[in-house]
Design an enzyme around this catalytic site. Structure first.
Site, PDB file in Angstrom:
ATOM      1  N   TYR A 290      32.507  33.460  -2.761  1.00 32.86           N
ATOM      2  CA  TYR A 290      32.530  32.104  -2.786  1.00 32.86           C
ATOM      3  C   TYR A 290      33.806  31.660  -2.264  1.00 32.86           C
ATOM      4  O   TYR A 290      34.936  32.164  -2.865  1.00 32.86           O
ATOM      5  CB  TYR A 290      32.566  31.513  -4.333  1.00 32.86           C
ATOM      6  CG  TYR A 290      32.810  29.813  -4.359  1.00 32.86           C
ATOM      7  CD1 TYR A 290      31.848  29.175  -3.593  1.00 32.86           C
ATOM      8  CD2 TYR A 290      33.765  29.604  -4.876  1.00 32.86           C
ATOM      9  CE1 TYR A 290      31.965  27.706  -3.556  1.00 32.86           C
ATOM     10  CE2 TYR A 290      34.112  28.253  -4.758  1.00 32.86           C
ATOM     11  CZ  TYR A 290      33.165  27.245  -4.472  1.00 32.86           C
ATOM     12  OH  TYR A 290      33.407  25.989  -4.316  1.00 32.86           O
TER      13      TYR A 290
ATOM     14  N   TYR B 120       7.281  -4.326  15.666  1.00 33.49           N
ATOM     15  CA  TYR B 120       7.353  -4.256  14.173  1.00 33.49           C
ATOM     16  C   TYR B 120       8.309  -3.094  13.583  1.00 33.49           C
ATOM     17  O   TYR B 120       8.333  -2.249  14.358  1.00 33.49           O
ATOM     18  CB  TYR B 120       5.819  -3.838  13.814  1.00 33.49           C
ATOM     19  CG  TYR B 120       4.934  -4.696  13.849  1.00 33.49           C
ATOM     20  CD1 TYR B 120       4.894  -6.192  14.221  1.00 33.49           C
ATOM     21  CD2 TYR B 120       3.391  -4.461  13.827  1.00 33.49           C
ATOM     22  CE1 TYR B 120       4.066  -7.233  14.474  1.00 33.49           C
ATOM     23  CE2 TYR B 120       2.496  -5.122  13.921  1.00 33.49           C
ATOM     24  CZ  TYR B 120       2.679  -6.734  14.385  1.00 33.49           C
ATOM     25  OH  TYR B 120       1.594  -7.385  14.497  1.00 33.49           O
ATOM     26  N   GLY B 121       8.558  -3.321  12.386  1.00 32.69           N
ATOM     27  CA  GLY B 121       9.638  -2.352  11.707  1.00 32.69           C
ATOM     28  C   GLY B 121       8.850  -1.054  11.186  1.00 32.69           C
ATOM     29  O   GLY B 121       9.618  -0.139  10.964  1.00 32.69           O
TER      30      GLY B 121
ATOM     31  N   GLY C 136      -6.562  -7.032  14.925  1.00 35.63           N
ATOM     32  CA  GLY C 136      -7.126  -8.394  15.648  1.00 35.63           C
ATOM     33  C   GLY C 136      -7.568  -7.861  17.091  1.00 35.63           C
ATOM     34  O   GLY C 136      -7.105  -6.974  17.258  1.00 35.63           O
TER      35      GLY C 136
ATOM     36  N   GLU D 128      -8.426 -12.586  14.369  1.00 37.69           N
ATOM     37  CA  GLU D 128      -8.021 -11.505  13.548  1.00 37.69           C
ATOM     38  C   GLU D 128      -9.308 -10.937  12.667  1.00 37.69           C
ATOM     39  O   GLU D 128     -10.193 -11.993  12.599  1.00 37.69           O
ATOM     40  CB  GLU D 128      -7.259 -12.268  12.330  1.00 37.69           C
ATOM     41  CG  GLU D 128      -5.680 -12.400  12.646  1.00 37.69           C
ATOM     42  CD  GLU D 128      -5.204 -11.298  13.275  1.00 37.69           C
ATOM     43  OE1 GLU D 128      -4.941 -10.321  12.312  1.00 37.69           O
ATOM     44  OE2 GLU D 128      -4.749 -10.887  14.220  1.00 37.69           O
TER      45      GLU D 128
ATOM     46  N   ARG E 115       0.746  -1.273   0.128  1.00 40.24           N
ATOM     47  CA  ARG E 115       0.010  -0.028   0.006  1.00 40.24           C
ATOM     48  C   ARG E 115       0.711   1.412   0.184  1.00 40.24           C
ATOM     49  O   ARG E 115       0.332   2.169  -0.223  1.00 40.24           O
ATOM     50  CB  ARG E 115      -1.083  -0.051   1.216  1.00 40.24           C
ATOM     51  CG  ARG E 115      -2.357  -0.912   0.945  1.00 40.24           C
ATOM     52  CD  ARG E 115      -3.002  -1.199   2.185  1.00 40.24           C
ATOM     53  NE  ARG E 115      -2.516  -1.628   3.308  1.00 40.24           N
ATOM     54  CZ  ARG E 115      -2.804  -1.811   4.454  1.00 40.24           C
ATOM     55  NH1 ARG E 115      -3.749  -1.229   4.934  1.00 40.24           N
ATOM     56  NH2 ARG E 115      -2.326  -2.630   5.542  1.00 40.24           N
TER      57      ARG E 115
HETATM   58  C1  UD1 Z   1      -1.090  -8.016  12.664  1.00 41.70           C
HETATM   59  C2  UD1 Z   1      -1.714  -8.831  13.613  1.00 41.70           C
HETATM   60  C3  UD1 Z   1      -2.942  -8.179  14.218  1.00 41.70           C
HETATM   61  C4  UD1 Z   1      -2.810  -6.687  14.805  1.00 41.70           C
HETATM   62  C5  UD1 Z   1      -1.909  -5.872  13.636  1.00 41.70           C
HETATM   63  C6  UD1 Z   1      -1.430  -4.648  14.281  1.00 41.70           C
HETATM   64  C7  UD1 Z   1      -1.151 -11.151  13.190  1.00 41.70           C
HETATM   65  C8  UD1 Z   1      -1.678 -12.451  12.497  1.00 41.70           C
HETATM   66  N1  UD1 Z   1      -2.033 -10.258  13.245  1.00 41.70           N
HETATM   67  O1  UD1 Z   1      -2.110  -7.732  11.650  1.00 41.70           O
HETATM   68  O2  UD1 Z   1      -3.579  -8.872  15.245  1.00 41.70           O
HETATM   69  O3  UD1 Z   1      -3.789  -6.082  15.086  1.00 41.70           O
HETATM   70  O4  UD1 Z   1      -0.777  -6.620  13.344  1.00 41.70           O
HETATM   71  O5  UD1 Z   1      -0.800  -3.756  13.318  1.00 41.70           O
HETATM   72  O6  UD1 Z   1      -0.233 -11.257  13.652  1.00 41.70           O
HETATM   73  N2  UD1 Z   1       5.249  -9.278   8.746  1.00 41.70           N
HETATM   74  C9  UD1 Z   1       6.682 -10.085   8.596  1.00 41.70           C
HETATM   75  N3  UD1 Z   1       6.210 -11.258   7.960  1.00 41.70           N
HETATM   76  C10 UD1 Z   1       4.784 -11.787   7.507  1.00 41.70           C
HETATM   77  C11 UD1 Z   1       3.922 -10.888   7.706  1.00 41.70           C
HETATM   78  C12 UD1 Z   1       4.049  -9.649   8.430  1.00 41.70           C
HETATM   79  O7  UD1 Z   1       7.601  -9.822   8.945  1.00 41.70           O
HETATM   80  O8  UD1 Z   1       4.651 -12.702   6.683  1.00 41.70           O
HETATM   81  C13 UD1 Z   1       5.801  -7.930   9.459  1.00 41.70           C
HETATM   82  C14 UD1 Z   1       5.000  -6.817   8.714  1.00 41.70           C
HETATM   83  O9  UD1 Z   1       6.319  -6.623   7.975  1.00 41.70           O
HETATM   84  C15 UD1 Z   1       4.644  -5.932   9.666  1.00 41.70           C
HETATM   85  C16 UD1 Z   1       4.134  -6.666  10.607  1.00 41.70           C
HETATM   86  O10 UD1 Z   1       4.656  -7.925  10.659  1.00 41.70           O
HETATM   87  O11 UD1 Z   1       5.705  -5.113  10.254  1.00 41.70           O
HETATM   88  C17 UD1 Z   1       2.691  -6.775  10.713  1.00 41.70           C
HETATM   89  O12 UD1 Z   1       2.313  -7.342   9.496  1.00 41.70           O
HETATM   90  P1  UD1 Z   1       0.838  -6.905   8.808  1.00 41.70           P
HETATM   91  O13 UD1 Z   1       0.559  -7.514   7.538  1.00 41.70           O
HETATM   92  O14 UD1 Z   1       0.717  -5.463   8.961  1.00 41.70           O
HETATM   93  O15 UD1 Z   1      -0.170  -7.503   9.949  1.00 41.70           O
HETATM   94  P2  UD1 Z   1      -1.692  -7.117   9.904  1.00 41.70           P
HETATM   95  O16 UD1 Z   1      -2.306  -8.017   9.129  1.00 41.70           O
HETATM   96  O17 UD1 Z   1      -1.932  -6.033  10.115  1.00 41.70           O
HETATM   97 CA    CA Z   2      -0.414  -3.460   9.702  1.00 39.64          CA
END
Ligand code: UD1
Ligand code: CA
Length: 534
Positions: A373, A108-109, A147, A162, A19
């Site tokens: 300069y 998270y990063g 979630g 979720e 996105r």
């Molecule tokens: C996740 C949580 C959700 C929470 C939300 C908060 C899960 C299943 N869901 O949802 O409960 O409310 O975050 O923002 O954990 N990432 C990886 N590898 C992957 C998938 C994700 O490293 O395979 C990292 C992403 O880079 C990101 C973070 O994990 O930094 C969250 O991933 P994202 O896809 O945003 O999770 P959500 O579906 O939003």
């Molecule tokens: Ca997210």
């Protein structure tokens, strides 16, 4: 109470970030002068983990290189083809010692406003409640997409569902999972091995660990926080900007609490690593970037952009752009000047208006006041560089360095063609093109001498207002008639004569030629001073 330091932190940064609609990996986008992942790392480093792991996959090479840059001690873990936050954490654990015990934090990063203090609170709650898992939660008016936290009748956390897997009833829950957790290392490892991918997204969910842990009779806790900004992730560029504004608001507030005076916080942008001394005033539309360090009692701005600039106490920097420069205590810069890398202005020195500097070491109290300069130059203490001086450092192929010694004086509109050295206590006459060194006590001067042609206006501009003014002045007995200067000219007149439509026959003939190029030094000194005083 103070919890033991975490055994490890695992920062998840493997997601694609579609996105963002960007060619740049999401976690490398910046706000407040740091990448998103840089903010995440700074926050977790504050909790002093024994190990720091960042899980990557999308744009692996770029992200890993950036992380190695900002935190060489961080360990990179690669996520494989299996999707989901649970798999990401599993891959993170894979690079840690198999017998790791203690607490593992997961963050998270792409959540840049998270603060170390919040993680320390999480650790405290986790330790003092003897929980196997503790999750940071928040209440949102609109929890869509997150979630949801499931709690038992007695209020203990039972699990997380979720959005995509939730029932209508569960979707009505407004307490959400932030994605920030503390886990017991052994419990996390064991529970993850039980997590499957049988859900709406076919992913291995980290969130499933909570119900599994609970099912084993272990304690799972929630730590509800009020500051929603700290849990907000960046998914698109609108959020990037929103979070950037909020981060800046917090940084500016902190600067003011630390003693800076900020006239207009809304138009002032301060990066996370900037420091500002007490009673320094930041005027509107000022941006302070990188590791800019400003002393006390300074005046900065308005309309000033400083990147990686170091400024001593009591300096003034007005309407200036500067990068990798050092400005000494009590020095002043601007308005409208451009300081490029390698500029070092000594204490109480001055860089005035419309001056560009690069690799310029300007000594104590030295002045470069106007329209100059100065590139690849060393200027001694107390030296004065006249208006319009150019240090010509580039011959079209190579750059060369020049120097001006202590208390020396360069007359206005001079060009110093590098490499050239002006000694201590030397002068350059205004308007000179200097190609040779000038020794101590000498003046270097290269300009053509002036000749005044008496009667020229009457002959060539008869009937003009200028001619009338000349006539009146002569009639009053204005003594500044120096027609005799014509007789001392050094060069044939044709090249020096103002352009004219009239026939050249009216031109007075040169009376004398071949005068020496250099006038008595005393006169030149006066002229140089006239030309360059600031
Ligand atoms: C996740 C949580 C959700 C929470 C939300 C908060 C899960 C299943 N869901 O949802 O409960 O409310 O975050 O923002 O954990 N990432 C990886 N590898 C992957 C998938 C994700 O490293 O395979 C990292 C992403 O880079 C990101 C973070 O994990 O930094 C969250 O991933 P994202 O896809 O945003 O999770 P959500 O579906 O939003
Ligand atoms: Ca997210």
């Amino acid at each position: 109470m103070s919890a033991p330091r975490p055994a490890a932190v695992i920062v998840l940064a493997a997601g694609e970030g579609t996105r963002m609609k960007s060619r740049r990996p999401k976690v490398l986008h910046t706000l407040g002068g740091r990448s998103l992942v840089g903010h995440a790392i700074a926050a977790v480093r504050g909790a002093a983990p024994l190990h720091l792991v960042v899980v990557v996959r999308h744009e692996r090479a770029l992200v890993a290189e950036h992380i190695a840059d900002i935190d060489p001690a961080a360990v990179i873990a690669d996520q494989d083809d299996v999707k989901g936050t649970g798999r990401a954490v599993e891959c993170g654990l894979g690079v840690l010692p198999a017998d790791l015990d203690g607490t593992v934090l997961v963050t998270y990063g792409d959540v840049p406003l998270l603060q170390t203090g919040t993680l320390l609170d999480l650790l405290d709650v986790h330790t003092s409640s003897a929980s196997a898992v503790t999750v940071i939660t928040a209440r949102l008016d609109d929890p869509t997409g997150y979630g949801r936290i499931l709690r038992d009748a007695d209020g203990t956390v039972a699990g997380i569902v979720e959005q995509k897997d939730a029932t209508e009833e569960q979707r009505a829950i407004t307490e959400i999972n932030s994605g920030l957790y503390a886990f017991d290392a052994a419990v996390l490892r064991a529970a993850l091995s039980e997590v499957g991918t049988d859900n709406a997204q076919g992913e291995k969910y980290l969130t499933d660990v909570l119900a599994i842990t609970r099912g084993r009779g272990l304690r799972v806790s929630g730590h509800l926080i009020d500051d929603l900004w700290q849990t907000e992730g960046v998914n698109d560029k609108v959020q990037l900007s929103r979070l950037g504004v909020e981060l800046n608001r917090r940084t500016v507030d902190r600067a003011m609490r630390d003693g800076a005076i900020v006239i207009d916080p809304a138009s002032t942008w301060i990066d996370a690593e900037v420091t500002i001394g007490q009673d320094t005033t930041i005027h509107p539309h000022t941006q302070l970037h990188g590791v800019t360090t400003i002393g006390a009692d300074c005046t900065i701005g308005p309309d000033t952009t400083l990147t990686d600039v170091e400024i001593g106490d009591g300096a003034s920097v007005v309407r200036t752009q500067a990068l990798l420069a050092v400005i000494g205590a009590g020095a002043s810069v601007g308005p409208f000047s451009y300081l490029r890398p390698g500029t070092q202005l000594g204490a109480r020195g001055r860089i005035g208006g419309f001056v560009e500097t690069k690799n310029a070491r300007i000594g104590l109290g030295a002045k470069v006041p106007h329209l100059t300069y100065a590139g690849d130059v060393t200027i001694g203490k107390g030296a004065n560089i006249g208006a319009g001086t150019i240090f010509a450092n580039y011959d079209g192929v190579t750059k060369h360095a020049s120097s001006v010694g202590a208390h020396s004086f360069v007359g206005s509109n001079s060009v110093l063609v590098a490499p050239v050295d002006i000694a201590d206590g030397a002068y350059v006459g205004a308007g000179s093109a200097v190609t040779q060194d000038v020794g101590p006590g000498e003046i270097g001067i290269t300009r053509a001498r002036q000749r005044n042609v008496a009667g020229w206006v009457a002959r060539r501009r008869a009937g003009t207002r200028t001619a009338a003014a000349a006539e009146a002045a002569l009639a009053r007995g204005d003594t500044r008639t120096q027609g005799e200067a014509t007789q001392e000219q050094a060069h044939p007149p044709a090249t020096q004569e103002p352009a004219t439509q009239e026939p050249a026959t009216q031109e007075p003939a040169p009376q004398r030629q071949g005068t020496p190029d250099v006038e008595p030094a005393a006169r030149h000194t006066d002229q140089a001073e006239e030309g360059a005083r600031s």
